[in-house]
Design an enzyme around this catalytic site. Sequence first.
Site, short mmCIF file in Angstrom:
data_model
loop_
_atom_site.label_atom_id
_atom_site.label_comp_id
_atom_site.label_asym_id
_atom_site.label_seq_id
_atom_site.Cartn_x
_atom_site.Cartn_y
_atom_site.Cartn_z
CG HIS A 102 -5.58 -1.13 -2.34
ND1 HIS A 102 -4.40 -0.75 -3.20
CD2 HIS A 102 -5.21 -0.68 -1.02
CE1 HIS A 102 -3.41 -0.07 -2.38
NE2 HIS A 102 -3.74 -0.11 -1.06
CG ASP A 107 -5.81 -0.98 -6.25
OD1 ASP A 107 -6.41 -0.03 -6.05
OD2 ASP A 107 -4.73 -1.41 -5.66
CB CYS A 145 -0.80 -0.27 1.37
SG CYS A 145 -2.07 1.42 1.54
#
Length: 282
Positions: free
Chosen positions: A250, A218, A161
Amino acid sequence: MMQSQLAGVDRRQFLVAKLSAGFALAVLPVSAGTITTDAAGLEAGEVSIPTADGQIPAYRAMPKSGKSFPVVLVVQEIFGVHEHIKDVCRRFAKLGYMSVAPELYARQGDVSKLTDIQEIIAKVVGKVPDAQVMSDLDAATDWVEKSGKGDTRRLGITGFCWGGRIVWLYAAHSSKLKASVAWYGRLAGQASELQPKHPIDIAGSLQAPVLGLYGGKDQGIPLQTVEQMRAALKAAGSPAEIVVYPDAGHGFNADYRPSYNKEAAEDGWKRLQQWFKKYGAA
């Protein structure tokens, strides 16, 4: 600047002296299937890393016996070095690595007690300069060298991330790095004083090969930017590669959250190990 003003700056610089316990509040409740890696056979726990302007806390895990372990820097998600990142460090230690996850928001604040992602970004993460992060990762590498336990000639880095973006940047910054694996890190964005460049801008100056792992679903990282990054890497003749998991979103490696995609996460973990071996970080 007056001495009293300097003292005030020093106090503000390090708002996090110890790592938080458990999971960040923003991710609760954690999933029932959360992976927990025990510390049997490991030396694992909190350490303190000297930086250019003071100490930052970090989590370190490695086998209990032996030395000259290959080294992996683990770069936190947006939620800081909470229990999931510590667990990832223990997973690496079980593979024979010395793994270190420095708390890279230590000067800006503790995100573990904040419950809202937008608040985390506004109050802490949005104030973290890339240059500071690069310097702290260098400091962690130096600390490992001085410990006599890790072999930084076999240095790898991985991040998730927020940390995925950092991995790309560090691969352009560090001359010691052998291999890098970025999990769903943002690739493009507006330049700012704190973030002057994004991965797309440094695709031609990577000093270590990066494996990028991305989710086709995502919502925060458009596939268009992934394809732009692929094209930039190809144009630069870079050995970096990008893998897209079509059905993953994600945070697909975050086994403690609903975003977890077991198939993509397990394949990514396997690819990471192969990548590190291929490029000398194992």
